[in-house]
Design a protein around this motif. Sequence first.
Motif, PDB file in Angstrom:
ATOM      1  N   UNK A  18      14.542  -1.336 -17.452  1.00  0.00           N
ATOM      2  CA  UNK A  18      14.861  -0.720 -19.209  1.00  0.00           C
ATOM      3  C   UNK A  18      14.600   0.705 -19.296  1.00  0.00           C
ATOM      4  N   UNK A  19      15.227   1.351 -19.681  1.00  0.00           N
ATOM      5  CA  UNK A  19      14.727   3.198 -20.236  1.00  0.00           C
ATOM      6  C   UNK A  19      14.276   3.503 -21.498  1.00  0.00           C
ATOM      7  N   UNK A  20      13.789   4.975 -20.621  1.00  0.00           N
ATOM      8  CA  UNK A  20      13.079   5.073 -21.991  1.00  0.00           C
ATOM      9  C   UNK A  20      14.231   5.717 -23.107  1.00  0.00           C
ATOM     10  N   UNK A  21      13.909   6.518 -24.183  1.00  0.00           N
ATOM     11  CA  UNK A  21      13.888   6.753 -25.660  1.00  0.00           C
ATOM     12  C   UNK A  21      14.573   7.850 -24.471  1.00  0.00           C
ATOM     13  N   UNK A  22      14.050   8.554 -24.134  1.00  0.00           N
ATOM     14  CA  UNK A  22      14.101  10.397 -23.671  1.00  0.00           C
ATOM     15  C   UNK A  22      14.333   9.936 -22.396  1.00  0.00           C
ATOM     16  N   UNK A  23      14.644   9.089 -21.543  1.00  0.00           N
ATOM     17  CA  UNK A  23      15.590   9.081 -20.266  1.00  0.00           C
ATOM     18  C   UNK A  23      17.065   9.704 -20.315  1.00  0.00           C
ATOM     19  N   UNK A  24      16.968  10.696 -18.352  1.00  0.00           N
ATOM     20  CA  UNK A  24      18.719  11.005 -18.851  1.00  0.00           C
ATOM     21  C   UNK A  24      19.643   9.355 -18.997  1.00  0.00           C
ATOM     22  N   UNK A  25      20.362   9.130 -19.874  1.00  0.00           N
ATOM     23  CA  UNK A  25      21.716   8.666 -19.713  1.00  0.00           C
ATOM     24  C   UNK A  25      22.555   8.943 -18.757  1.00  0.00           C
ATOM     25  N   UNK A  26      23.227  10.156 -19.336  1.00  0.00           N
ATOM     26  CA  UNK A  26      23.791  10.742 -18.387  1.00  0.00           C
ATOM     27  C   UNK A  26      23.996  12.074 -18.430  1.00  0.00           C
ATOM     28  N   UNK A  27      25.088  12.825 -17.526  1.00  0.00           N
ATOM     29  CA  UNK A  27      25.646  14.329 -17.122  1.00  0.00           C
ATOM     30  C   UNK A  27      26.703  14.828 -17.945  1.00  0.00           C
ATOM     31  N   UNK A  28      27.172  15.483 -18.252  1.00  0.00           N
ATOM     32  CA  UNK A  28      28.667  15.622 -19.211  1.00  0.00           C
ATOM     33  C   UNK A  28      28.323  16.984 -19.520  1.00  0.00           C
ATOM     34  N   UNK A  29      29.661  17.681 -18.923  1.00  0.00           N
ATOM     35  CA  UNK A  29      29.794  19.126 -18.127  1.00  0.00           C
ATOM     36  C   UNK A  29      30.509  19.515 -19.801  1.00  0.00           C
ATOM     37  N   UNK A  30      30.103  21.480 -20.341  1.00  0.00           N
ATOM     38  CA  UNK A  30      31.287  21.505 -21.511  1.00  0.00           C
ATOM     39  C   UNK A  30      32.202  22.127 -20.547  1.00  0.00           C
ATOM     40  N   UNK A  42      22.487  14.386 -20.962  1.00  0.00           N
ATOM     41  CA  UNK A  42      22.129  13.518 -22.490  1.00  0.00           C
ATOM     42  C   UNK A  42      21.648  12.259 -22.341  1.00  0.00           C
ATOM     43  N   UNK A  43      20.164  12.067 -23.068  1.00  0.00           N
ATOM     44  CA  UNK A  43      19.420  10.849 -22.506  1.00  0.00           C
ATOM     45  C   UNK A  43      19.717   9.515 -23.987  1.00  0.00           C
ATOM     46  N   UNK A  44      18.769   8.680 -24.095  1.00  0.00           N
ATOM     47  CA  UNK A  44      19.316   7.460 -23.946  1.00  0.00           C
ATOM     48  C   UNK A  44      19.566   7.885 -26.073  1.00  0.00           C
ATOM     49  N   UNK A  45      18.457   8.332 -26.601  1.00  0.00           N
ATOM     50  CA  UNK A  45      17.964   7.717 -28.221  1.00  0.00           C
ATOM     51  C   UNK A  45      19.080   8.890 -28.263  1.00  0.00           C
ATOM     52  N   UNK A  46      19.502  10.240 -28.004  1.00  0.00           N
ATOM     53  CA  UNK A  46      21.295  11.233 -28.537  1.00  0.00           C
ATOM     54  C   UNK A  46      22.427  10.182 -28.903  1.00  0.00           C
ATOM     55  N   UNK A  47      22.094   9.533 -27.607  1.00  0.00           N
ATOM     56  CA  UNK A  47      23.578   8.570 -27.395  1.00  0.00           C
ATOM     57  C   UNK A  47      23.609   7.266 -28.151  1.00  0.00           C
ATOM     58  N   UNK A  48      22.207   6.858 -28.608  1.00  0.00           N
ATOM     59  CA  UNK A  48      22.369   5.563 -29.756  1.00  0.00           C
ATOM     60  C   UNK A  48      22.450   6.500 -30.902  1.00  0.00           C
ATOM     61  N   UNK A 207      20.299  22.884 -35.950  1.00  0.00           N
ATOM     62  CA  UNK A 207      20.488  21.528 -35.647  1.00  0.00           C
ATOM     63  C   UNK A 207      18.767  21.218 -35.254  1.00  0.00           C
ATOM     64  N   UNK A 208      17.883  20.048 -35.907  1.00  0.00           N
ATOM     65  CA  UNK A 208      17.025  19.412 -35.481  1.00  0.00           C
ATOM     66  C   UNK A 208      16.989  17.772 -35.655  1.00  0.00           C
ATOM     67  N   UNK A 209      17.001  17.390 -34.393  1.00  0.00           N
ATOM     68  CA  UNK A 209      17.341  15.676 -34.501  1.00  0.00           C
ATOM     69  C   UNK A 209      17.903  15.190 -32.829  1.00  0.00           C
ATOM     70  N   UNK A 210      17.898  14.354 -32.844  1.00  0.00           N
ATOM     71  CA  UNK A 210      17.926  13.744 -31.273  1.00  0.00           C
ATOM     72  C   UNK A 210      19.025  14.925 -30.746  1.00  0.00           C
ATOM     73  N   UNK A 211      18.509  15.530 -29.851  1.00  0.00           N
ATOM     74  CA  UNK A 211      19.550  16.553 -29.107  1.00  0.00           C
ATOM     75  C   UNK A 211      19.796  16.297 -27.517  1.00  0.00           C
ATOM     76  N   UNK A 212      20.515  16.773 -27.204  1.00  0.00           N
ATOM     77  CA  UNK A 212      20.844  16.897 -25.946  1.00  0.00           C
ATOM     78  C   UNK A 212      18.550  17.294 -25.213  1.00  0.00           C
ATOM     79  N   UNK A 213      18.794  16.690 -24.096  1.00  0.00           N
ATOM     80  CA  UNK A 213      17.672  17.104 -23.096  1.00  0.00           C
ATOM     81  C   UNK A 213      17.697  19.036 -22.177  1.00  0.00           C
ATOM     82  N   UNK A 214      18.805  19.003 -22.344  1.00  0.00           N
ATOM     83  CA  UNK A 214      18.405  20.376 -22.023  1.00  0.00           C
ATOM     84  C   UNK A 214      20.033  20.762 -20.772  1.00  0.00           C
ATOM     85  N   UNK A 215      20.271  21.743 -20.031  1.00  0.00           N
ATOM     86  CA  UNK A 215      21.076  21.826 -18.576  1.00  0.00           C
ATOM     87  C   UNK A 215      20.380  21.426 -17.683  1.00  0.00           C
ATOM     88  N   UNK A 216      21.634  20.927 -16.938  1.00  0.00           N
ATOM     89  CA  UNK A 216      21.140  20.474 -15.512  1.00  0.00           C
ATOM     90  C   UNK A 216      20.573  22.237 -15.007  1.00  0.00           C
TER      91      UNK A 216
END
Length: 248
Positions: A18-30, A42-48, A207-216
């Motif tokens: 079971x993932x936590x909200x801040x766990x990495x869900x995927x990495x997507x490239x710009x 991208x973390x799980x909560x951001x995608x949700x 923007x303040x919110x459930x944004x991405x976790x940063x850059x790989x």
Amino acid sequence: DDFLEGIDAFSPIADFQEPNAEDTALVIYTSGSTGRPKGVIQNHIGQIQAIKRSSVYMDFREGDIFGSNTPFYFVAAMQDVFSAFCHGIPTVLIPDAFRGDPENLADFIDREGITAAFITPKVLIYFKKKGTSLRRVLAGSERVSQLFFDDFTLVNGYGMSESAGGVLGFVVDQKYDNTPIGRPIGDEKIHILDENGREADEGELCIAGDVASGYHNLPELTAETFVKNPFEKEDGYPVLLRTGDLVK
């Protein structure tokens, strides 16, 4: 069917956790339009939250048929697929060959009875609706200019890979040279900051919110883009995303 044949003989390579909200869900490239492509974590909560916002953009209703019209390497693809599924809305995958072809796209939408879809602004310039099914279109990822339609609702959405997809939206009510990007769709907070970090009428969109976790593997760029939110007490979010986009 051939691809799935015999799949029941395979076992999962690991137990489900079971993932936590801040766990990495995927990495997507710009796209790399401002330099080398960057992997955005991208973390799980951001995608949700992005999926929830997409549902608002599309205004899903009973009887809708959604047209998934984004490539899987685009950040909006996650919302393009899962937002409709989360509402029990059937989703039709629009073929790659039709995405940039306004006439064939219109034919396909009419033939499949699609009621809502994402369509890029450069295609919408030449797009003419056929039939009666299409009622709502989300545009975004580039500037929307001189676009308005009487026979369906157009929403101008603003977002980026770093914001985990669309964050702001504007229901287009007339043709604009530079169409507004609107206001936050969800619980996100928006600040316009001048070069000294003070709130202003014109400046950088943050923007303040459930944004991405940063850059790989790019800690310095992560620290520059995802900064400590000086408005955390009011916003409820510890991180402020600096978009680099100028707004008023």
